[in-house]
Design a protein around this motif. Structure first.
Motif, PDB file in Angstrom:
ATOM      1  N   PRO A   1       0.941  -1.083   0.101  1.00  0.00           N
ATOM      2  CA  PRO A   1       0.077   0.041  -0.130  1.00  0.00           C
ATOM      3  C   PRO A   1       0.636   1.264  -0.045  1.00  0.00           C
ATOM      4  CG  PRO A   1      -0.698  -1.605   1.796  1.00  0.00           C
ATOM      5  CD  PRO A   1       0.608  -2.038   1.342  1.00  0.00           C
ATOM      6  N   THR A   2       0.618   2.027  -0.959  1.00  0.00           N
ATOM      7  CA  THR A   2       1.187   3.463  -0.851  1.00  0.00           C
ATOM      8  C   THR A   2       0.113   4.485  -0.603  1.00  0.00           C
ATOM      9  OG1 THR A   2       1.040   3.551  -3.407  1.00  0.00           O
ATOM     10  CG2 THR A   2       3.239   2.782  -2.404  1.00  0.00           C
ATOM     11  N   HIS A   3      -1.183   3.979  -1.039  1.00  0.00           N
ATOM     12  CA  HIS A   3      -2.383   4.846  -0.944  1.00  0.00           C
ATOM     13  C   HIS A   3      -3.551   4.203  -0.008  1.00  0.00           C
ATOM     14  CE1 HIS A   3      -0.238   6.379  -4.644  1.00  0.00           C
ATOM     15  NE2 HIS A   3      -0.924   7.419  -4.506  1.00  0.00           N
ATOM     16  N   ASP A   4      -4.461   5.058   0.479  1.00  0.00           N
ATOM     17  CA  ASP A   4      -5.583   4.234   1.048  1.00  0.00           C
ATOM     18  C   ASP A   4      -6.381   3.346   0.197  1.00  0.00           C
ATOM     19  OD1 ASP A   4      -4.916   5.765   3.284  1.00  0.00           O
ATOM     20  OD2 ASP A   4      -5.894   7.817   2.627  1.00  0.00           O
ATOM     21  N   LEU A   5      -6.665   3.802  -0.818  1.00  0.00           N
ATOM     22  CA  LEU A   5      -7.454   3.128  -1.971  1.00  0.00           C
ATOM     23  C   LEU A   5      -6.813   3.000  -3.403  1.00  0.00           C
ATOM     24  CD1 LEU A   5     -10.502   2.115  -2.567  1.00  0.00           C
ATOM     25  CD2 LEU A   5     -11.149   4.373  -3.044  1.00  0.00           C
ATOM     26  N   HIS A   6      -7.068   1.784  -3.915  1.00  0.00           N
ATOM     27  CA  HIS A   6      -6.567   1.419  -4.987  1.00  0.00           C
ATOM     28  C   HIS A   6      -7.763   1.166  -6.125  1.00  0.00           C
ATOM     29  CE1 HIS A   6      -3.589  -0.902  -7.917  1.00  0.00           C
ATOM     30  NE2 HIS A   6      -4.356  -0.273  -8.557  1.00  0.00           N
ATOM     31  N   ILE A   7      -7.965   1.944  -7.033  1.00  0.00           N
ATOM     32  CA  ILE A   7      -9.335   2.078  -8.015  1.00  0.00           C
ATOM     33  C   ILE A   7      -8.759   1.308  -8.972  1.00  0.00           C
ATOM     34  CG2 ILE A   7     -10.837   3.250  -9.209  1.00  0.00           C
ATOM     35  CD1 ILE A   7     -10.542   5.481  -6.896  1.00  0.00           C
ATOM     36  N   ILE A   8      -9.419   0.448  -9.818  1.00  0.00           N
ATOM     37  CA  ILE A   8      -9.145  -0.581 -10.659  1.00  0.00           C
ATOM     38  C   ILE A   8     -10.291  -0.304 -11.906  1.00  0.00           C
ATOM     39  CG2 ILE A   8      -8.633  -2.830 -11.641  1.00  0.00           C
ATOM     40  CD1 ILE A   8      -7.583  -3.471  -8.845  1.00  0.00           C
TER      41      ILE A   8
ATOM     42  N   PHE B   1      -5.069   5.746  -5.764  1.00  0.00           N
ATOM     43  CA  PHE B   1      -4.264   5.330  -6.866  1.00  0.00           C
ATOM     44  C   PHE B   1      -5.312   4.592  -7.826  1.00  0.00           C
ATOM     45  CE2 PHE B   1      -1.439   2.863  -9.611  1.00  0.00           C
ATOM     46  CZ  PHE B   1      -0.472   3.373  -9.801  1.00  0.00           C
ATOM     47  N   ILE B   2      -5.202   5.067  -9.256  1.00  0.00           N
ATOM     48  CA  ILE B   2      -5.933   4.635 -10.247  1.00  0.00           C
ATOM     49  C   ILE B   2      -5.356   3.792 -11.350  1.00  0.00           C
ATOM     50  CG2 ILE B   2      -7.637   5.164 -12.093  1.00  0.00           C
ATOM     51  CD1 ILE B   2      -8.061   7.873 -10.721  1.00  0.00           C
ATOM     52  N   SER B   3      -5.778   2.419 -11.436  1.00  0.00           N
ATOM     53  CA  SER B   3      -5.205   1.594 -12.402  1.00  0.00           C
ATOM     54  C   SER B   3      -6.138   1.295 -13.493  1.00  0.00           C
ATOM     55  CB  SER B   3      -4.714   0.420 -11.913  1.00  0.00           C
ATOM     56  OG  SER B   3      -3.602   0.231 -10.930  1.00  0.00           O
ATOM     57  N   ILE B   4      -5.619   1.822 -14.976  1.00  0.00           N
ATOM     58  CA  ILE B   4      -6.707   1.577 -16.211  1.00  0.00           C
ATOM     59  C   ILE B   4      -5.965   0.708 -16.914  1.00  0.00           C
ATOM     60  CG2 ILE B   4      -7.500   2.979 -18.088  1.00  0.00           C
ATOM     61  CD1 ILE B   4      -7.288   5.608 -16.245  1.00  0.00           C
ATOM     62  N   THR B   5      -6.920  -0.369 -17.395  1.00  0.00           N
ATOM     63  CA  THR B   5      -6.206  -0.990 -18.500  1.00  0.00           C
ATOM     64  C   THR B   5      -7.333  -1.311 -19.645  1.00  0.00           C
ATOM     65  OG1 THR B   5      -5.454  -2.678 -16.824  1.00  0.00           O
ATOM     66  CG2 THR B   5      -5.745  -3.643 -18.778  1.00  0.00           C
ATOM     67  N   ASN B   6      -6.520  -0.919 -20.930  1.00  0.00           N
ATOM     68  CA  ASN B   6      -7.293  -0.711 -21.784  1.00  0.00           C
ATOM     69  C   ASN B   6      -7.279  -2.121 -22.674  1.00  0.00           C
ATOM     70  OD1 ASN B   6      -8.679  -0.146 -24.380  1.00  0.00           O
ATOM     71  ND2 ASN B   6      -6.628   0.833 -25.363  1.00  0.00           N
ATOM     72  N   ASP B   7      -8.254  -3.052 -22.692  1.00  0.00           N
ATOM     73  CA  ASP B   7      -8.235  -4.375 -22.924  1.00  0.00           C
ATOM     74  C   ASP B   7      -8.356  -4.538 -24.459  1.00  0.00           C
ATOM     75  OD1 ASP B   7      -8.197  -6.906 -22.393  1.00  0.00           O
ATOM     76  OD2 ASP B   7     -10.375  -7.157 -22.395  1.00  0.00           O
ATOM     77  N   GLY B   8      -7.587  -4.102 -25.257  1.00  0.00           N
ATOM     78  CA  GLY B   8      -7.649  -4.272 -26.721  1.00  0.00           C
ATOM     79  C   GLY B   8      -8.928  -3.435 -27.266  1.00  0.00           C
ATOM     80  N   SER B   9      -9.282  -2.424 -26.889  1.00  0.00           N
ATOM     81  CA  SER B   9     -10.390  -1.557 -27.385  1.00  0.00           C
ATOM     82  C   SER B   9     -10.321  -1.372 -28.799  1.00  0.00           C
ATOM     83  CB  SER B   9     -10.647  -0.388 -26.861  1.00  0.00           C
ATOM     84  OG  SER B   9     -10.882  -0.468 -25.444  1.00  0.00           O
ATOM     85  N   THR B  10     -11.311  -1.545 -29.689  1.00  0.00           N
ATOM     86  CA  THR B  10     -11.197  -1.394 -31.130  1.00  0.00           C
ATOM     87  C   THR B  10     -11.880  -0.283 -31.628  1.00  0.00           C
ATOM     88  OG1 THR B  10     -13.422  -2.478 -31.501  1.00  0.00           O
ATOM     89  CG2 THR B  10     -11.251  -3.785 -31.589  1.00  0.00           C
ATOM     90  N   ASP B  11     -12.254   0.659 -30.559  1.00  0.00           N
ATOM     91  CA  ASP B  11     -12.909   1.965 -30.715  1.00  0.00           C
ATOM     92  C   ASP B  11     -12.079   2.910 -30.610  1.00  0.00           C
ATOM     93  OD1 ASP B  11     -12.878   2.263 -28.110  1.00  0.00           O
ATOM     94  OD2 ASP B  11     -15.009   2.814 -27.835  1.00  0.00           O
ATOM     95  N   ASN B  12     -12.135   4.055 -30.213  1.00  0.00           N
ATOM     96  CA  ASN B  12     -11.167   5.429 -30.003  1.00  0.00           C
ATOM     97  C   ASN B  12     -10.924   5.507 -28.423  1.00  0.00           C
ATOM     98  OD1 ASN B  12      -9.764   7.504 -31.102  1.00  0.00           O
ATOM     99  ND2 ASN B  12     -11.039   9.055 -30.411  1.00  0.00           N
ATOM    100  N   SER B  13     -10.996   4.336 -27.718  1.00  0.00           N
ATOM    101  CA  SER B  13     -10.776   4.252 -26.185  1.00  0.00           C
ATOM    102  C   SER B  13      -9.171   4.778 -25.926  1.00  0.00           C
ATOM    103  CB  SER B  13     -11.007   3.091 -25.603  1.00  0.00           C
ATOM    104  OG  SER B  13     -12.387   3.142 -25.696  1.00  0.00           O
ATOM    105  N   LYS B  14      -8.207   4.289 -26.689  1.00  0.00           N
ATOM    106  CA  LYS B  14      -6.900   4.574 -26.430  1.00  0.00           C
ATOM    107  C   LYS B  14      -6.574   5.993 -26.660  1.00  0.00           C
ATOM    108  CE  LYS B  14      -2.261   3.138 -27.704  1.00  0.00           C
ATOM    109  NZ  LYS B  14      -1.499   2.291 -28.597  1.00  0.00           N
ATOM    110  N   ASN B  15      -7.012   6.565 -27.665  1.00  0.00           N
ATOM    111  CA  ASN B  15      -6.883   7.920 -27.935  1.00  0.00           C
ATOM    112  C   ASN B  15      -7.629   8.799 -26.641  1.00  0.00           C
ATOM    113  OD1 ASN B  15      -5.335   7.532 -30.100  1.00  0.00           O
ATOM    114  ND2 ASN B  15      -6.977   7.686 -31.606  1.00  0.00           N
TER     115      ASN B  15
END
Length: 363
Positions: free
Chosen positions: A65-72, A99-113
């Motif tokens: 833990p480095t933060h109170d909450l880890h948001i996934i 702390f926020i972890s975002i995983t772009n799971d191979g999106s085929t739309d414009n999510s990455k951009n």
């Protein structure tokens, strides 16, 4: 006035009880009472539609833990919503660090951009430093969450789906309730009601996830919430107020399973998580039995959309085997069955007595 209301309520309840025998024992001569189908043959039938390709939910995660909450946050083709989702988190007014972890799971739309543009527009460098983004080939929401769970950065964990959002004050309310009550899980409410059975809308002590993650390769991976997480909590509380906005997304798994062959995953994942739960040394509880029976009813209704009688019979044969393996001692006790709701009770009797006709009447 209250007395009149009670009388009406009593009459309605009596009518409900009176119709139960007709509901559950209506004539079903075209449906066999008992099946001549063993578990092995049942598995062949269902594997021919969609085999069990999932993996265990048992694992080893690192908690530092480095933060109170880890948001996934797993992201898949939600370009039009993910910015609003992140806004709802970053605009939370709370004393707790996250702390926020975002995983772009191979999106085929414009999510990455959209994600890259959004992050580049955050002026607060300290806030930006508490966000990590990964891009990976499409492997499903379970794996997208599990990547973050491998290195847990908070004392508590929260899951948010990228087409949903947190309501104002959610983090402060749920975290305060969890800490003040020393609860392993603080379960909030959404715009659709209690978040029971879903991974989102809650905060969890990170320790709950030291040895488990979402079972990869399945639809309905949130099954670990009802079949595992609830039952390893020493203390679980419900927090009043609305904390989470669930968006009715027509492209979500919840809205696309009907008639889809991957509906079979609703059985496979239940069996997998229960097997892992018991192999980890945990015991059956009355709550787990109720969750299992309710899930069996839901699974059967999913399967019904496939419109195949052989599939329904195969489902029943495997569930009879599961009930005998995991809950035979509890189903043998009258007091256990007597404490169930009506639907659960009749499902329990159907599985215990291997009465397929009763099973079909219920669903």
């Amino acid at each position: 006035m209250q007395q009149i209301k009670n009388i009406i309520k009593g009459l309605l309840h009596w009518l409900y009880l009176a119709k139960l025998p007709f509901r559950y024992y209506r004539p079903s001569n075209h449906v066999p009472k008992y099946l001549d189908l063993n578990t092995e043959d049942a598995e062949k039938i269902l594997s021919g539609i969609h085999p069990d390709m999932g993996q265990t939910c048992l694992c080893q995660n690192n908690i530092t833990p480095t933060h109170d909450l880890h948001i996934i946050i797993p992201v898949y083709n939600t370009a039009q919503f993910v910015g609003e989702c992140l806004d709802s988190i970053l605009e939370q007014k709370t004393r707790y660090t996250f702390f926020i972890s975002i995983t772009n799971d191979g999106s085929t739309d414009n999510s990455k951009n959209v994600l890259e543009t959004y992050l580049s527009s955050i002026p607060d460098k300290k806030q930006l430093g508490a966000i990590e983004v990964r891009h990976q080939a499409n492997m499903g929401p379970a794996t997208a969450r599990n990547v973050a769970l491998e290195n847990i950065r908070g004392s508590y964990i929260m899951f948010v789906d990228s087409d949903d959002k947190l309501l104002p004050g959610a983090i402060e309310s749920l975290m305060t309730a969890a800490i003040d009550n020393d609860a392993d899980m603080a379960e909030g409410y959404s715009n659709c009601g209690l978040t029971h059975g879903f991974a989102w809308g809650k905060v969890y002590k990170a320790e709950l996830f030291r040895n488990i993650h979402f079972p990869p390769g399945y639809w309905f991976e949130d099954t670990i919430t009802a079949f595992f997480l609830y039952h390893i909590c020493s203390k679980r509380i419900q927090v009043k107020g609305k904390h989470y906005y669930y968006r009715l997304n027509q492209n979500s798994i919840t809205n696309s399973f009907q008639g889809n062959e991957r509906t079979v995953d609703s059985l496979w994942v239940s069996r997998r998580v229960l097997s892992d739960y018991f192999s980890a040394g945990h015991q059956a509880t009355s709550l787990l039995l109720r969750e299992y029976l309710q899930d069996t009813i839901s699974t059967a209704r999913h399967f019904r959309t496939l419109n195949r009688e052989d599939v329904m019979q195969a489902l029943f044969a495997i569930h009879c085997s599961m009930a005998e393996k995991f809950f035979s001692n509890m189903l043998a006790k009258k007091e256990c069955i007597g404490s169930l709701s009506f639907d659960q009770k009749y499902m329990a009797l159907a599985l215990k007595e291997k009465d397929y006709r009763r099973f079909r009447c219920i669903i």
